[in-house]
Design a protein around this motif. Structure first.
Motif, mmCIF file in Angstrom:
data_model
loop_
_atom_site.group_PDB
_atom_site.id
_atom_site.type_symbol
_atom_site.label_atom_id
_atom_site.label_comp_id
_atom_site.label_asym_id
_atom_site.label_seq_id
_atom_site.Cartn_x
_atom_site.Cartn_y
_atom_site.Cartn_z
ATOM 1 N N ARG A 51 0.582 -1.264 0.017
ATOM 2 C CA ARG A 51 -0.048 0.055 0.010
ATOM 3 C C ARG A 51 0.868 1.275 0.109
ATOM 4 O O ARG A 51 0.481 2.192 -0.566
ATOM 5 N N GLU A 52 1.994 1.385 0.884
ATOM 6 C CA GLU A 52 2.733 2.593 0.995
ATOM 7 C C GLU A 52 3.456 2.585 -0.361
ATOM 8 O O GLU A 52 3.961 3.830 -0.397
ATOM 9 N N GLU A 53 3.772 1.726 -1.191
ATOM 10 C CA GLU A 53 4.298 2.038 -2.516
ATOM 11 C C GLU A 53 3.530 2.124 -3.700
ATOM 12 O O GLU A 53 3.977 2.566 -4.618
#
Length: 119
Positions: A51-53
């Motif tokens: 998600r963070e990427e």
């Protein structure tokens, strides 16, 4: 250009992976976790991705990648246009998505058995 036939055999060969159809859509699972899913028309592939990427991935190549629907933003998920991916890239995305849902020992065993990548 990647097509479903480039990816389907790989998804079936990965350890603990199996295919299912849900409402006419082909999905690959490990246990109950879906790591790759195809749209009904088989033009779009959704896959597990950190998600963070994902915002950076989508911003880097918006012609290839797209954010999931609003209801799916809570999941580790992103979409890809299969026609914009080459075969090797599509297969690499599938293996990386699979890695997110299996124990690390399976991921390491895959690397030992496939030192040149998913090919």
């Amino acid at each position: 250009m990647a097509v479903l036939d480039d990816i389907r055999p790989l998804g079936s060969q990965l350890e603990r992976s199996y295919e299912v159809y849900v409402r006419g859509r082909l999905k690959f699972r490990v246990g109950q976790l879906v790591y790759v899913a195809f749209s009904i028309d088989k033009r779009t592939m959704g896959f597990a991705f950190p998600r963070e990427e994902r915002a950076a991935l989508v911003a880097s190549e918006p012609e290839k990648f797209a954010m999931p629907s609003t209801s799916d933003l809570r999941f580790h998920w992103v979409h890809a246009d299969l026609a914009a991916l080459d075969r090797a890239e599509a297969r690499e995305l599938v293996v990386d998505a699979w890695r997110m849902v299996v124990p690390q020992k399976l991921s390491r065993a895959y690397d030992l058995a496939h030192p040149m990548g998913p090919g």
